[in-house]
Design a protein around this motif. Structure first.
Motif, PDB file in Angstrom:
ATOM      1  N   GLU A  62      -0.738  -1.205 -18.624  1.00 33.49           N
ATOM      2  CA  GLU A  62       0.040  -0.898 -19.832  1.00 33.49           C
ATOM      3  C   GLU A  62      -0.862  -0.783 -21.048  1.00 33.49           C
ATOM      4  O   GLU A  62      -0.632   0.047 -21.936  1.00 33.49           O
ATOM      5  N   ALA A  63      -1.911  -1.594 -21.069  1.00 29.24           N
ATOM      6  CA  ALA A  63      -2.852  -1.509 -22.193  1.00 29.24           C
ATOM      7  C   ALA A  63      -3.547  -0.160 -22.216  1.00 29.24           C
ATOM      8  O   ALA A  63      -3.967   0.328 -23.277  1.00 29.24           O
ATOM      9  N   MET A  64      -3.682   0.470 -21.047  1.00 25.73           N
ATOM     10  CA  MET A  64      -4.337   1.776 -20.949  1.00 25.73           C
ATOM     11  C   MET A  64      -3.330   2.919 -20.854  1.00 25.73           C
ATOM     12  O   MET A  64      -3.704   4.064 -20.603  1.00 25.73           O
ATOM     13  N   ASN A  65      -2.022   2.569 -21.061  1.00 17.92           N
ATOM     14  CA  ASN A  65      -0.961   3.579 -20.994  1.00 17.92           C
ATOM     15  C   ASN A  65      -0.911   4.255 -19.623  1.00 17.92           C
ATOM     16  O   ASN A  65      -0.769   5.462 -19.505  1.00 17.92           O
ATOM     17  N   VAL A  66      -1.030   3.449 -18.568  1.00 11.22           N
ATOM     18  CA  VAL A  66      -1.017   3.945 -17.195  1.00 11.22           C
ATOM     19  C   VAL A  66       0.145   3.300 -16.455  1.00 11.22           C
ATOM     20  O   VAL A  66       0.355   2.086 -16.560  1.00 11.22           O
ATOM     21  N   SER A  67       0.914   4.106 -15.701  1.00  6.20           N
ATOM     22  CA  SER A  67       2.032   3.576 -14.918  1.00  6.20           C
ATOM     23  C   SER A  67       1.519   2.959 -13.629  1.00  6.20           C
ATOM     24  O   SER A  67       0.417   3.251 -13.169  1.00  6.20           O
ATOM     25  N   VAL A  68       2.369   2.093 -13.015  1.00  5.55           N
ATOM     26  CA  VAL A  68       1.978   1.374 -11.804  1.00  5.55           C
ATOM     27  C   VAL A  68       3.002   1.648 -10.704  1.00  5.55           C
ATOM     28  O   VAL A  68       4.214   1.580 -10.936  1.00  5.55           O
ATOM     29  N   ILE A  69       2.470   1.967  -9.500  1.00  4.32           N
ATOM     30  CA  ILE A  69       3.304   2.165  -8.305  1.00  4.32           C
ATOM     31  C   ILE A  69       2.987   1.051  -7.321  1.00  4.32           C
ATOM     32  O   ILE A  69       1.824   0.727  -7.081  1.00  4.32           O
ATOM     33  N   ALA A  70       4.038   0.475  -6.741  1.00  5.52           N
ATOM     34  CA  ALA A  70       3.859  -0.517  -5.680  1.00  5.52           C
ATOM     35  C   ALA A  70       4.367   0.085  -4.375  1.00  5.52           C
ATOM     36  O   ALA A  70       5.497   0.593  -4.316  1.00  5.52           O
ATOM     37  N   GLU A  71       3.531   0.057  -3.329  1.00  2.00           N
ATOM     38  CA  GLU A  71       3.946   0.603  -2.034  1.00  2.00           C
ATOM     39  C   GLU A  71       4.218  -0.524  -1.037  1.00  2.00           C
ATOM     40  O   GLU A  71       4.043  -1.703  -1.347  1.00  2.00           O
ATOM     41  N   TYR A  72       4.683  -0.159   0.143  1.00  2.00           N
ATOM     42  CA  TYR A  72       5.035  -1.104   1.204  1.00  2.00           C
ATOM     43  C   TYR A  72       6.144  -2.056   0.760  1.00  2.00           C
ATOM     44  O   TYR A  72       6.164  -3.232   1.135  1.00  2.00           O
TER      45      TYR A  72
END
Length: 696
Positions: free
Chosen positions: A651-661
């Motif tokens: 979030e600090a880098m304005n990047v989204s996060v995906i969680a798999e499995y």
């Protein structure tokens, strides 16, 4: 000079026994076209042949001028010659007909002056004869005679008494004679008693009996040169069908014969080392295999082994010392292998820096001992070239034709070569300079066979365009993002079962084929994207090989630029490991893709030891957390803390996060509480085949 014709008398008619009447009869019945005109070019008489040919009536011609009857153009063309004849000089010429009735015909035209008793020329007798057929026949005979005369193929006719009835110059010259010298000569005196007795008499006698024969023989010409001829004999028949002799044609096939002999040598010998080549090795192995398959169950005291030798350090010698050094090393190894195997082995160079030996051994232990001796000899010999010493090693693979391998498998030659090749690859993968023995139950061999099978599957899918694309949903849980789907590559087997991607992708990467596979995926996705109407993003995985390949980068950017519309719906997944391994290339590729509106997902984030340190090196849009971190997220507080840390940095880098499995509702709720933006896994949706749009 012709007899003077008294036209007036002919018109009045005379008695049949008078000379004028006989001449007039011959004049009219002649097949030669005849016309008689006076000095004023008036036609005084014309015969029936001329009238029939021109389709005239007598009353339309006699008494009228040549110009009136045949036209001014014809008269102008003939007048100069007519004037010469009227001056007393006969004329004879060959001309191609120009009038409609004679166009395309070759005419012999003769003009004789008609002389009165007082010696004055009173007219011209014009005679026209069609010689087209004779000309054509003469031309054909002349052409055929010239063809036979100039032909380099030797041709002759031998009579049933074994004498030359006819010969062209080429045939006569092949025996050191002229055309005139050979005609009528006895065959024995030309070709020699031995040749006649051993070959010619029998074959010519068969031809005189009606047979057509073809054969080859070797001839020493008068200069001592060896010539190989291909000979064809055909019966020579008279008009009544009776055989009078034999038509003999022989063709110089020296070049083709010598080339065939050279090819046969090349087919069994390696030109550089003098060893047998692969073809000869296969023949030797085939013969020994045949004997093995015929053996009884108790007859295995001695059995064949195939030993494959692959040099480990040949490329270094070739690159540093040049091709001359490489050739010298190959010859040195050939000598060492001969010494190691002795007289009992077939030693061959099978290609490049690969050698093979087929020999009989008492069992596995002896074969391995010979293999170790080969490794040791090559290692100890090393290689010296122009003052430089090179260390040289060899990997050795051994396949044994014992009872276990030939009962009940019934292997082919190529099976045996493949066994030795697989064993040699295992030896090389272990570091080289060692021996590996093939056995199908060996765990390393099993793995190698599986890898080879997977590679064939990938190659076949590329050749036959039989890959399949599946898509797996990626669901937003942050309340603001759009859904997306990850594109997955699969291969459907002949039985309809979907093959596991992990095994064939690993084999494709190991053998450098993933860039070709990724090209297929990108091309197919772009084609299908044109017809996909839903507001969904697609993510495409790129292998580490493709990320580090400048040629793939050029292909990918060209493909995106050519497509233009809709590429902003694409994201590309790059593994963290691949991005770090090809740092500069990955950064350049990421920058170019983002400039075109494509998204970048850093896959398997957290699997490396320096993930956070490298994160700032790449301009990405999303992180996909490695599945190992998500696996026990419900029970493991440490994993929850790790995910929370990743989310905070992202979030600090304005990047989204995906969680798999993600495999349960509870796991999804925990991840949502930790601030994860997207989830995917079997709880969200399983991969589904991406059917091609029927309109596309």
């Amino acid at each position: 000079m012709v007899r003077t014709v008294n036209v007036a008398q002919c018109d009045r008619g005379t008695r049949p026994d008078q000379p004028d009447l006989a001449f007039e009869t011959a004049f009219n019945r002649s097949p030669v076209r005849m016309l008689c005109c006076d000095r004023d070019y008036i036609i005084r008489h014309i015969n029936d042949a001329f009238l029939r040919h021109e389709s005239f009536l007598r009353e339309e011609t006699v008494g009228r001028s040549i110009a009136k009857v045949f036209g001014e153009a014809f008269f102008r063309s003939r007048k100069p010659a007519l004037d010469v004849t009227l001056a007393g000089q006969p004329q004879s010429m060959l001309e191609w007909g120009t009038r409609r009735a004679s166009r395309g015909r070759l005419l012999r035209i003769r003009q004789e002056p008609v002389v009165a008793p007082d010696g004055d020329v009173t007219g011209v007798l014009l005679m026209i004869e069609d010689t087209t057929a004779l000309h054509d026949l003469t031309s054909r005979v002349s052409m055929h005679d010239e063809v036979f005369r100039q032909s380099s193929e030797c041709m002759a006719v031998i009579g049933s008494d074994f004498r030359y009835l006819w010969s062209n110059p080429a045939n006569a010259a092949s025996w050191g004679l002229t055309h005139e010298e050979i005609i009528g000569r006895d065959l024995v005196s030309v070709i020699g008693e031995r040749h006649f007795a051993e070959l010619a008499r029998e074959k010519l006698s068969a031809c005189f009996g009606g047979e057509t024969l073809q054969y080859e023989y070797e001839h020493i010409d008068p200069t001592g040169k060896r010539i190989f001829y291909e000979v064809r004999l055909q019966p020579f028949r008279e008009a009544d069908g009776k055989i009078k002799g034999a038509v003999v044609s022989k063709r110089d096939v020296t070049r083709a014969t010598m080339m065939a002999r050279q090819l046969r040598r090349q087919a069994s010998e390696d030109f550089l080392t003098g060893l047998a080549n692969r073809y000869a090795l296969e023949e030797e192995l085939r013969a020994r295999l045949k004997k093995c398959l015929a053996k009884g169950d108790d007859d295995w005291t001695c059995m064949p082994a195939l030993i494959l030798v692959d040099l480990d350090d040949f490329k270094a010698v070739n690159d540093l010392g040049g091709h001359s050094a490489g050739d010298a090393l190959l010859r040195q190894v050939a000598g060492l292998l001969r010494a190691a195997a002795g007289e009992r082995a077939c030693v061959a160079r099978v290609g490049g820096d690969e050698f093979a030996l087929v020999l009989s051994v008492s069992g596995r232990a002896e074969a391995i001992a010979i293999g170790n001796r080969i490794v040791s000899m090559i290692d100890m010999a090393g290689f010296n070239w122009e003052g430089t010493y090179y260390a040289v090693g060899a990997s050795v693979g051994i396949a044994m034709l014992d009872k276990d391998m030939t009962r009940p498998l019934t292997p082919t030659v190529f099976d045996v070569i493949n066994w030795a090749d697989k064993a040699c690859l295992v030896a090389k993968e272990k570091g080289g300079a060692r021996v590996s023995f093939y056995h199908p139950d060996d765990s390393e061999m099993v793995a190698r066979l599986e890898d080879a099978g997977n590679l064939r599957v990938v190659q076949k899918a590329l050749q036959e365009d039989s890959f399949e694309l599946f898509t797996m949903p990626v669901m937003p849980i942050d309340g603001r993002s759009l859904p997306s789907r990850e594109v997955l590559l699969r291969i459907v087997g002949e039985d309809g079962a979907v093959l596991s991607p992990a095994s064939f992708i690993a084999s494709a990467e190991r053998h450098g084929m993933m860039s070709r596979v990724d090209r297929w995926v990108v091309t197919t996705v772009l084609r299908r994207l044109r017809y996909y109407r839903e507001r969904v993003r697609f993510s495409v995985n790129l292998s580490g090989q493709s990320v580090g390949d400048p040629r793939f980068k050029a292909f990918l950017l060209d493909a995106l630029d050519a497509e233009g519309v809709g590429i902003d719906r694409l994201s590309f997944e790059i593994t963290e490991t691949a991005a770090v391994r090809s740092m500069e290339t990955a950064q350049s590729l990421i920058k170019a893709l983002r400039a075109r509106g494509c998204g970048i997902i850093l896959d398997d984030f957290g699997s490396g030891l320096s993930s956070f340190g490298y994160l700032r090196q790449f301009q990405v849009d999303m992180l996909k957390i490695d599945g190992a971190i998500i696996g026990e997220i419900v029970e493991d507080r440490v994993q929850q803390t790790i995910v929370a840390g990743i989310v905070a940095v992202a979030e600090a880098m304005n990047v989204s996060v995906i969680a798999e499995y993600v495999d349960s509702e509870e796991a999804m709720m925990i991840l949502q509480g930790l601030g994860v933006h997207f989830v995917q896994g079997y709880h969200i949706g399983k991969p589904e085949i991406w059917e091609e749009d029927p309109g596309g």
